[in-house]
Every structure is written in structure tokens, then in C-alpha cells.
Design an enzyme around this catalytic site. Structure first.
Site, PDB file in Angstrom:
ATOM      1  N   ASP B 156       0.856  -1.266   0.111  1.00  0.00           N
ATOM      2  CA  ASP B 156       0.094   0.094  -0.001  1.00  0.00           C
ATOM      3  C   ASP B 156       0.808   1.213  -0.315  1.00  0.00           C
ATOM      4  OD1 ASP B 156      -1.696  -1.963   0.461  1.00  0.00           O
ATOM      5  OD2 ASP B 156      -3.040  -0.818   1.970  1.00  0.00           O
ATOM      6  N   LYS B 219      -6.972   3.283  -3.267  1.00  0.00           N
ATOM      7  CA  LYS B 219      -7.134   3.256  -1.969  1.00  0.00           C
ATOM      8  C   LYS B 219      -7.511   4.789  -1.275  1.00  0.00           C
ATOM      9  CE  LYS B 219      -5.006   1.900   2.505  1.00  0.00           C
ATOM     10  NZ  LYS B 219      -4.177   1.111   3.333  1.00  0.00           N
ATOM     11  N   LYS B 255     -10.042   0.069  -2.294  1.00  0.00           N
ATOM     12  CA  LYS B 255     -10.019   0.200  -0.981  1.00  0.00           C
ATOM     13  C   LYS B 255     -10.271   1.348  -0.334  1.00  0.00           C
ATOM     14  CE  LYS B 255      -6.970  -1.342   2.567  1.00  0.00           C
ATOM     15  NZ  LYS B 255      -5.328  -1.817   3.068  1.00  0.00           N
TER      16      LYS B 255
END
Lengths: 828, 319
Positions: B156, B219, B255
Site C-alpha cells: 500500500d 485506496k 479500498k
């Protein structure tokens, strides 16, 4: 530990395992047990609610109300007859005696209590409304009923403030309210909340399909302590609605529904002295520019046309998309419909519920089938719709302005899509309709958004949203969408009359509407002619003949058919001649008035004020001369005539002052942003002046209309027209643009007939006979123009209340509310 | 399952003329949860699906092997056996989508997931100077490589907000492209830190720049910004995903992270994905929820579904 607790779940065909794979939606029904128990409390058989109690008259027909989502029978309701209407109106009349005198504060407490009690029974209202109408419980829960509550709170406030905020106005009396089935409780609330706040009492006729929530409200109002007779509910047929409207003791009819029925009610009540407000149909545009957030516009379309199955008078049923993004927008909408849910109205996962009745469903279907036959492309996801009284959300392309589905109100979930090239063309297509209820503009370009919002001729325009409503902003139409507003301060005027005025009761006016206004022009007279002479250097000779002409388009005009009308003074002497106007003069004058309207409406308020003050200045220069003319015609004392001129000058100052002080305001709705109220001009107004005060009456009527940006065709006093004609020279020297004020002389009723019958005249003001008043109101129904008539009664034009009260402003504007949501900041 | 998004050449015309109307977006966001709901076994099934989409996360300065171990065991057994059995789901291999930790804890996770007999659960590591990204590019890229070397299967990353706020989308793209290379086989989730981007238009542009640069997921946030996963932001991002898919044919995952705590919220987020992107985006390969406390609330709801009683907090094993 978990194992110590007994298990209650059972596996079935819709097992967790299966759903885990498919991720489908399941049913999420709202329980209807309490609503059903309420129906049972009444033995599933309702009477009417009059004077605070249930009344079950003997021998009445019954109407079985059904749940359109399932076809299930809900309850029997009463088909009331004349005796029941009489009883209800009598109760309302009696209650009015005390309710109208109840202090505003006490009335505020009552309205507050109603709001509170609806909130207490909120879930019951949600469910009853959904069951009866077929609309989704989501909408009754999130839209209809919260709006109802909000309206009662808001109007509790207006009751409290009536003495200060509505000074100079008083209650009307008994209101006959007739409402439709699409938002049964919400729309009746829009009538009764302002009615009760202003001190009126109400007899309500709910729509046939949807009576239950009104009956429930009657009970809840009684529980809330509302005095008996203040709010009565009578159920029945359309004919019963007519009985209510025609009842002599009903002082005002408040209607929401179809344009056809609105027209009928206008004709029924014509000449009766009753007030009338009409909130009618629509074909509202949704205008999407290439500068719009398209994904949001797609959701806006959902709100616009698939809210309440499209059964919304302000439904955005006509989508106009700018050419470069047309394909993209249509594709996005089609994609959106692939996951649109239609089903049982009590299921909380539905986007749309049932259509109110099979007949309505059929009517929608017929429209769409006809469009198909004409080559329209119809997009529907039919599998998504259960069998029964449902209709799928529908997208129609390949149609044009001539198509019936583009022109007419379908009142169903049917959207037509048309491309446009430029903003100007978008406006032209938007306004190419007999309706003018709503519209929305989608763009991120602020100057464009505001210009288009102002250009759409409709009572409500939403920017980047659609179908938002709030008690603080009036809702209502332009053109054949009706007149009057529901909500906001502007809505209160529908439930009050000027404090000085008694309700006109002209009685039954017997007349032949067909022959009204027939006239035979005058022939020459040589007896009793006041041939004026002048002596110059000892030589007496005839004064130069003065020919008073008509005046339109900024020029002096001879009549289309050169006939003449003598002006005769009280001694029977002919003191002048004026032209005898006919329907072609009306046609010409209306054309010039329309040509002048856009420019005049866009003039800066300051500039309009300057012109009106300048008129006063130029009138004063000719004070003695014009006073003399009044005296010549009327034979009144000169000093009285001078006073009339002076008052006219004052009045010009009064309205000149209002040029830049009545533009509107900001409404305090629940919107985050600004809801802007704009007092727009009504348009082209026809005016027939009274004979009393030939100058002051004329000035009193045209001046407020002129300052608010209207253009007009004005018929001066039929008997004493000359001083009004003097004014066209004043107009010419005061920089008033041609076509703003147009003067036609001749037979008042003859000209009135053609003005009233003109489809492109937006309002008719008539100060003449009871018969003429009836004619104007009756004939106005055709294009649903506004009217203001005197029912043959005099008013004292010298009295400021009567001659320049707030009602002149009310008559000179129509309210548009523009909703402008704001916000771009969400975090840092 | 479709091919991984390889990214495309940078082309600012994909977002130069984008318009986002925040009030309208908010309105849609507000009604997402009111237009759809799931009840009874549907709710239970959806909640289980939500469990499989959770990136069970701990990102704290005081993370040590002991709490990370607890997290990994919970990840392997996110819902009580009795509850799963009652729903006949005990043999479906229900685990969370991944565990998500700082780079220094990746090795711990690999170890404990093995100990918990679920080495298949991916370990996700935040990287690139998380949460702010205010460290040199060289060390940011190196961090990715080290985490991957330690066994992280998902990375991430955070985007460069300095570039984003200056409108240097090309710069954002270039860096993310390099990060994607550094990830190698590991899937890359690009954190936009939406709460620091200032406007919805920037969020859309950042989404597009990242997808062009080869993001597997976009995300919302690190969980450390003032505003984290909120539905209006999500709408803008998933609409960008839809547009990217329609243009390129590549499916990019989404996400949301930070602030999703209740079971009801989880259902609304699933509903958002189902409505805006379709059923395929309801699976862990295209949808993750970054959360820690959420799992406990879901388990309580499932307890209620199975036993018809509300659970006490102490009945649910903590993570």
C-alpha cells in the site's frame, strides 16, 4: 459462551451459503401490522371526518381503496354527497367564527402540536401512505412525511408572525382544498398548513385513489387538540369536488392536480368572488451541458423522473443534452437502469414502487406504445419489473418536439431525451411547452447556470439537483402549470385577502358568455358636440381638432377598423373622440408588448425607477392641463381633478420607489447553499381600467406592473379615456421604451374579451362589471392565465390601502425559486 | 479474473475536463444507504463477504510481535466456528482479505500466519514513507523492495501530495510507475490520502493518474488524515474506476480505509460497489476494506443472526 445460547436460524433455499456466492439483495419488508390494525380499528370502513368526529351518513356509495402494489383490498371509504359537503362546510363556517379570531400565538401552538403529533405517529403515516399509494416506503419515510412535518412547523411560525409579517391582510374564510393522489398527505399539507396558519378553516377532498392518509391526519389533528370543524375531510367523486368548489360558503378553492381539472374549477368558480389557486401539470426540462458532472447528472435524472414513479408534477421528464456528450449521457443512463429496482412499495430496497392504479399504468403504456409506433427508440429493462401495477423506468430517444411524448405530461416513469447545440437553443426547447412548473440545469459553469435558470420560464429551477422541496420556498407554476404558490411567504397570499376588503359576493351572475363584449361602433353625432373655439387677435375660430389615437409599440396608432367612439361628458356633450379598438388592435398590441418584454425585464431596476420618476416629473409639468381634461370629461370640481393628478404623481413616486426594492430574497430552506426567490414579471398583462378616477385608476394599475418589469395592454376608462391618452405623450418624453405600456381605447368589454381570449396574455386585470369579471375568469381558463377582477365592486382609488396596497405587487410578480446548492470543501 | 492492470501511457486529457459537483455527489452518497438494505440471511451473507474483504490492520508505533500475532490468528479465524457452522459456512475457508502492517512487521506476519495454518492469507505492507510520503524517492522505493523481500504480497503506497496539490499529475504518475516496478509481483494499492487533496476534482485526477501508472487498487486514505473513508470520496473514486475500465478494459480494485467501524456501514460500502461497479467488485480481488474494529462489530451481528440475541463484547475474541 455462544454455544450456551439456542440457535434460531434455519437454512432454506435462500441459504447464507448461496447468497454469499450470488451477493443478491433479499426482501426487506416494512411491517404493515400497525397500519392494518388502524384499518381494523375502523372496521375497514371509513366515514367522513366533520366537526371533529367521524360521520357515517346512511345510504352512501362506498369506494374500495386498494394497495396498488399487491391489489389487496385495504378499506371501504365513503362517496359523500351534497348533504355531507353541506355539513362539512357548515362545520367549517362555524369553526371559522372562532378560529379566525383565535390569536396568532394560539394558532401557532395548534400547528406546532399537529407537527408534533405527526412525528409521534410517523411510522404509521409512512406505512399507510405507502400502502395506499404504492409509492416506496423509502420515499414516504425520507421525503413525503418529513416534508409534511416541516410544513407544519414552518407554518406554525407564520401563524405566530401573522400580525407583523402579514400586516394589512386577513383570513379568507372557508377553504375548499382538492388534492391529487401522487403525494396525498404532502400536498394536502401544502394547502392546510398555510390555510390554518392564516386563520382559515378547511374542507378537504382527497383524491379517490388515496384517501387514507387524509383520514388518518384528521384523526391525528383531533388528537393534537385542533378545535372541531377547523379541518374536515370529505371523500367522494370528482362531482363531489365540484359541489365543494361551487358551495356558496366556500371562499377559496385550493387545487393541485391536472391542468384539465384546474380549468374546470376555474370555469366553475368564475365570477363567484372566490379566490382560486391552481398547481397543475408540467413537462419540466433537465438541461445537461457538456460542462456538467455527468455521473451526478445521471443521479439527478433518477431524482427528476424516477422519483415517485414519475408521478410528480415537477418531474424532469424532458432531458436535454448538449450534443458533444449526448451519446455518453444516454449510455450512462442505460447503464444506470441495469441496476434499478422496482417492486413492492413496502420493500425498503426499491427505487420505484407501484403505479397508483391500473388505469394510470395503462395511460403510461399507451403513450410509450404510440411513441414506438412513431419510430421512437424505447429503452426499458423489463425483467426488473414484477407483474401487476408496475411500469419500468423508461428512456425514449429518437423523438422530437412534435412527438406527443415530448409535448405532453405522461405522469409516469418515462424520460424523453433530446439533443441541443447551444444554451440559447436549450432554453428555446425548454420553454417550448404549455407548462412551466420546474426545471433543472446541470453545469459547473456558474454564469451559464444562472442565466439558464433565469431563462427557464418555470416556478422552480434547480441547479445541479432536481425535485428538492421545502416549506420555506414556494412551489407553483408559470403558464398552464397554474398560479399561486405552496410554501414560503409567497404561498401565504393565497390564503389571505386585503384587510379592507370584504369577500365579494356578486351572487349568481346571469349572462351569456358567448355574446359578452359584442359591440356596435358609434356613428356620427352633430347634436351636443362641444365644439371648442379659440380667439386669436380678436378672431374667433374653431380650435384645431385633436385626434386622440391609440398607442402601442411606442407609436400613436389609428384603429385597425377606423371607427370612432365619442367621449360624452355628464351634460351629454361630446368632448372628444377616441378610436374604437377591435381584436386586431389587440393582436397588434400584444405583439408589441411581447417584443418589448425581454428588454424591459432585463433593464436595471435603477433605470426603470428613473423612467417612472421622470414620468411623474413630466406629468406635473402638465398638471393643470390634465386636471382640466378630467374636469371636461367628468364634470367634477377642478380642485378634485387637480387632487387626482397630484395623487397620480404620488403614486408614480410610490411605485418608482419599489423598482429596486421588491426583487425577491433568500429563502431559508434546509438546503446547504442558497435558495433564491426572484420576483419575476408576470409577462404581458391586459388591464381594463375603472371609470372612477380616469387618471388615478389608470396610473394605479400600470405603474406597479411597469416597475416590476411587465409589459401591458391597458384599456383606459371606457367613458373618460382622454386623460389616459394624454399620458402617452408623457411616456414618450420620459424615455419609456415603446411597447411597454400600450393603450387601446374603445369598448372595455369588447377589448377585454379579446385580451382575455389571447393565449399569449399572461394575466388579465379587470375593473368593470360583475358580468365582465365572470367572463374574464371563465375565459382565462383556456390558457390558465392569472386574473384580477373586481366583481363589479368599486374601490376607493384615493385610499393608499386600496389604491397602492401590497396586492398590487402580488399581482405584478410571479415567484421563481432557484435552488443553488453549494460546496466544494470536504476536508483540508 | 481479468488481467492485472499494466497501466497505460500518461494522458492528461483523460481528466483535464473533469467536473465533480460535490453537493450532488453528497446527495447520491446519502441515499446509497437508504435505497438499499439487506436483512436476515442476506445480511449475514453480505457480512461474511465483507469479512473476506477486510484488510485487518494494525499500524501503530507500539506494534510488536505479540499483538501482530494476535491479529494474524484473528485473520485466520475471523468468525467463531459455532457461528459459521450455524450458517453452514464452516468449510468455506472464510478468512479476512489480508493483514496490513508496517514493513517492519511483515516478517512477523508471514511467520504467524504460517503458525495459524493460513500462509495463503496475503500480507500487505504499507510503504513509501507511510503515511505522509515525505521522504526521498530513493528510500520510498527501497522500502517497497524490502517489504516485498520480507514476504509482502501487497504493497500500500502513498502518493506524493506535494505533486498533487501543485497539479503535477505527471510527477504523481511517474513516481507511482516506479513504485509499481519496485512492487514486482506484489499487488500495489495506491493511497490517495484524499483528505489532503483539497477537492473532488483532485481526487478524480489522482485516481486516474494512479490507474494509468498501473495501480491494482486505488485506496482512499491512510487512516491518519483528518477525513478518511467517506462515501462521497468513494463515489468519485469508483466512478473513475468505471471510466478507466470502460476505456482500457482493466478492472482496478477499490479500498476504502479509515473510519469504517460498523457492520451496517460495511453493507452500505458493498452496496456502493454493487451499484456503481457491479457484482465482480464485491470480491477481495477488487474490493478491500481497511479496518481493525469493524470485524468485531460484524461478528456481533452474525452472533445475533445465529442466536437471536445481542452479544456482549467480551464474548467475541479480540484481534
Amino acid at each position: 459462551m455462544a454455544e450456551t445460547v439456542a440457535k434460531t436460524s434455519k437454512s432454506n433455499s435462500n441459504s447464507v451459503k448461496e447468497i454469499f456466492k450470488t451477493m443478491s439483495y433479499g426482501p426487506a419488508p416494512e411491517a404493515d401490522n400497525v397500519a392494518k390494525a388502524w384499518l381494523d380499528d375502523h372496521g375497514k370502513d371509513f366515514g367522513v371526518f366533520i366537526d371533529g368526529k367521524w360521520v357515517k351518513p346512511e345510504g352512501r356509495k362506498k369506494y374500495l381503496t386498494k394497495n396498488p402494489a399487491t391489489g389487496e383490498d385495504l378499506a371501504w371509504t365513503t362517496q359523500a354527497e351534497k348533504a355531507d359537503v353541506d355539513l362539512a362546510v357548515k362545520a367549517a363556517e362555524k369553526a371559522y367564527q372562532s378560529w379566525s379570531k383565535t390569536s396568532p400565538h394560539v394558532r401557532a401552538r395548534h400547528l406546532y402540536s399537529i407537527a408534533r403529533h405527526i412525528q409521534k405517529h410517523m411510522r404509521l403515516f409512512n406505512v399507510v401512505e405507502s400502502l395506499d399509494n404504492g409509492k416506496t416506503i423509502r420515499e414516504t419515510r425520507d421525503a413525503d412525511i418529513p416534508t409534511v412535518v416541516r410544513h407544519f412547523y414552518h407554518h406554525a411560525g407564520w401563524a405566530q408572525l401573522m400580525e407583523t409579517e402579514m400586516r394589512g391582510w386577513k383570513s379568507v374564510g372557508v377553504i375548499g382544498a382538492i388534492v391529487p393522489w401522487n403525494f396525498p398527505l404532502m400536498l394536502l399539507t401544502w394547502k392546510i398548513a398555510p390555510a390554518l396558519a392564516m386563520g382559515n378553516t378547511v374542507v378537504l377532498k382527497p383524491a379517490t385513489y388515496t384517501r387514507l392518509s387524509a383520514l388518518l391526519l384528521a384523526e391525528v389533528c383531533a388528537e393534537a387538540g385542533l378545535p372541531p370543524g377547523v379541518f374536515n375531510v370529505v371523500t367522494g367523486s370528482g362531482a363531489m369536488g365540484s359541489m365543494l368548489a361551487e358551495h356558496p360558503s366556500v371562499d377559496k378553492v385550493a387545487f393541485t392536480g391536472s391542468t384539465g381539472v384546474g380549468q374546470t374549477l376555474r370555469r366553475l368558480t368564475a365570477g363567484s368572488g372566490k379566490k382560486l389557486s391552481l398547481e397543475l401539470g408540467g413537462k419540466s426540462p433537465v438541461v445537461v451541458f457538456e460542462s456538467a458532472d455527468l455521473d451526478s447528472a445521471v443521479e439527478g435524472v433518477v431524482d427528476a423522473i424516477w422519483f415517485n414513479q414519475g408521478q410528480v408534477c415537477s418531474a424532469g421528464s424532458k432531458l436535454l443534452v448538449q450534443e458533444p456528450i449526448y451519446e455518453k449521457m444516454v449510455n450512462k443512463l442505460k447503464e444506470r437502469l441495469t441496476h434499478f429496482r422496482v417492486g413492492n412499495s413496502l420493500d425498503k430496497t426499491m427505487d420505484m414502487g407501484a403505479i397508483v392504479d391500473e388505469s394510470q399504468r395503462k395511460s403510461i403504456e399507451e403513450y410509450v406504445e404510440e411513441a414506438k409506433k412513431e419510430g421512437a427508440e424505447v429503452f426499458q429493462i423489463k425483467d426488473s419489473v414484477p407483474s401487476g401495477c408496475y411500469y419500468p423506468p423508461t428512456l425514449i430517444t429518437n423523438v422530437q418536439t412534435v412527438s406527443r411524448v415530448v409535448a405532453e405530461e405522461i405522469f409516469g416513469p418515462v424520460l424523453v431525451v433530446l439533443p441541443f447545440r447551444t444554451a440559447k437553443e436549450a432554453l428555446a426547447i425548454s420553454n417550448n411547452t404549455i407548462y412551466g412548473l420546474g426545471g433543472s440545469v446541470w453545469t459547473e459553469n456558474v454564469p451559464l447556470a444562472l442565466e439558464v435558470a433565469l431563462g427557464i420560464k418555470a416556478g422552480t429551477v434547480w441547479i445541479n439537483c432536481h425535485n428538492l422541496f421545502d416549506a420555506a420556498a414556494g412551489f407553483g407554476g408559470y403558464k398552464q402549470s397554474g398560479y399561486g404558490r405552496d410554501g414560503g411567504k409567497e404561498g401565504l397570499f393565497e390564503y389571505v385577502r386585503p384587510a379592507w376588503e370584504e369577500r365579494p359576493r356578486p351572487g349568481k351572475v346571469q349572462m351569456d358568455l358567448k355574446t359578452f363584449g359584442a359591440t356596435l361602433p358609434q356613428r356620427p353625432t352633430f347634436e351636443n358636440v362641444d365644439n371648442r373655439q379659440i380667439t386669436i387677435n380678436g378672431v374667433t375660430m374653431p380650435s384645431i381638432d385633436r385626434t386622440f389615437k391609440m398607442y402601442y409599440g411606442g407609436g400613436q396608432k389609428r384603429p385597425d377598423a377606423p371607427y370612432v367612439r365619442p367621449v360624452i361628458n355628464p351634460d351629454g356633450k361630446v368632448v372628444g373622440h377616441v378610436g374604437e379598438g377591435n381584436r386586431k388592435d389587440v393582436r397588434n398590441a400584444v405583439e408589441t408588448a411581447h417584443a418589448a418584454a425581454p428588454g424591459w425585464g432585463k433593464r436595471a431596476a435603477h433605470n426603470r425607477a428613473q423612467i417612472v420618476y421622470y414620468m411623474a416629473e413630466n406629468l406635473e409639468i402638465r398638471r393643470d392641463e390634465i386636471a382640466g381634461r378630467i374636469q371636461l370629461m367628468t364634470g367634477r370640481k377642478l380642485e378634485e381633478c387637480v387632487t387626482e393628478v397630484d395623487l397620480s404623481i404620488q403614486r408614480l413616486f410610490h411605485w418608482g420607489a419599489y423598482c429596486d426594492k421588491y426583487g425577491g430574497g433568500v429563502q431559508e430552506t434546509t438546503l446547504y447553499g442558497a435558495t433564491v426567490k426572484i420576483h419575476e414579471p408576470v409577462g404581458v398583462i391586459g388591464m381594463a381600467c375603472p371609470d372612477s378616477y380616469p387618471l388615478l385608476g389608470f396610473v394605479s394599475l400600470f405603474a406597479p406592473a411597469v416597475v416590476r418589469g411587465n409589459t401591458m395592454i391597458i384599456i383606459p376608462s371606457q367613458n373618460y379615456p382622454l386623460s389616459a391618452l394624454d399620458l402617452y405623450q408623457v411616456f414618450d418624453t420620459s424615455d419609456l421604451p415603446g411597447g411597454v405600456v400600450n393603450i387601446l381605447t374603445g369598448d372595455r368589454d369588447h377589448l377585454t374579451k379579446y385580451l382575455t381570449e389571447h393565449q399569449d396574455v399572461q394575466s388579465m386585470w379587470y375593473f368593470g362589471s360583475a358580468e365582465g369579471s365572470k367572463f374574464v375568469e371563465f375565459a382565462s381558463a383556456e390558457n390558465v392565465k392569472r386574473t384580477w377582477v373586481n366583481y363589479g365592486l368599486e374601490r376607493d382609488w384615493t385610499d393608499p390601502e386600496q389604491g397602492q396596497g401590497e396586492e398590487f405587487l402580488y399581482q405584478s410578480v410571479q415567484v421563481k425559486n432557484i435552488w443553488i446548492p453549494m460546496g466544494d470543501i470536504f476536508a483540508n | 479474473m481479468s488481467a492485472r492492470n499494466p497501466g497505460v501511457e500518461y494522458d492528461s486529457s483523460w481528466f483535464d475536463n473533469i467536473h465533480v459537483n460535490l453537493p450532488a455527489v453528497k446527495r447520491r452518497a446519502e441515499t446509497l444507504g437508504t435505497r438499499r438494505t439487506v436483512k436476515k440471511q442476506w445480511q449475514a451473507a453480505w457480512l461474511l463477504r465483507a469479512v473476506t474483504c477486510i484488510d485487518l490492520t494494525t499500524l501503530a508505533g507500539d506494534d510488536t510481535p505479540s499483538n501482530v500475532s494476535r491479529l494474524c490468528f484473528k485473520a485466520a479465524h475471523p468468525v467463531g466456528k459455532d457461528i459459521l457452522k450455524a450458517m453452514e459456512m464452516e468449510n468455506e475457508g472464510i478468512t479476512v482479505g489480508a493483514v496490513c502492517v508496517y514493513p517492519n512487521r511483515v516478517a512477523d506476519c508471514v511467520k504467524y500466519l504460517k503458525a495459524a495454518n493460513r500462509p495463503d492469507i496475503p500480507v500487505a505492507s504499507v510503504a513509501t514513507g507511510f503515511p505522509t510520503g515525505q521522504v526521498p524517492l530513493k528510500t520510498r522505493l527501497e522500502e517497497i523492495k524490502m517489504a516485498v523481500a520480507d514476504g509482502a504480497k501487497e504493497i500500500d503506497i502513498v502518493i506524493n501530495r506535494h505533486f498533487a496539490l501543485e497539479g503535477n499529475w505527471r510527477g504523481v504518475y511517474d513516481e507511482v510507475r516506479m513504485m509499481r516496478e519496485a512492487c514486482g509481483e506484489a499487488h500495489m494499492k495506491t493511497i490517495l490520502a484524499t483528505g489532503e487533496l483539497g477537492s473532488m476534482v483532485n481526487i478524480y485526477k489522482a485516481s486516474m493518474a494512479c490507474m494509468m501508472a498501473g495501480a491494482d487498487f486505488i485506496k482512499t486514505s491512510t487512516g491518519k488524515e483528518g477525513v478518511n473513508a467517506i462515501l462521497p470520496v468513494a463515489l468519485v473514486m469508483v466512478r473513475a474506476i468505471r471510466e478507466f475500465y470502460q476505456v482500457t478494459g482493466y478492472k482496478v480494485g477499490f479500498k476504502p480505509a479509515g473510519g469504517i467501524r460498523s457492520a451496517k456501514d460495511a453493507c452500505t460500502w458493498l452496496s456502493l460497489m454493487k451499484e456503481e461497479l457491479g457484482d465482480e467488485w464485491l470480491s477481495p480481488h477488487l474490493f478491500r476494506i481497511g479496518a481493525s474494529a469493524l470485524l468485531i462489530d460484524i461478528e456481533r451481528q452474525l452472533f445475533h443472526f445465529v442466536y437471536g440475541r445481542y452479544a456482549a463484547a467480551h464474548e467475541i475474541p479480540m484481534s
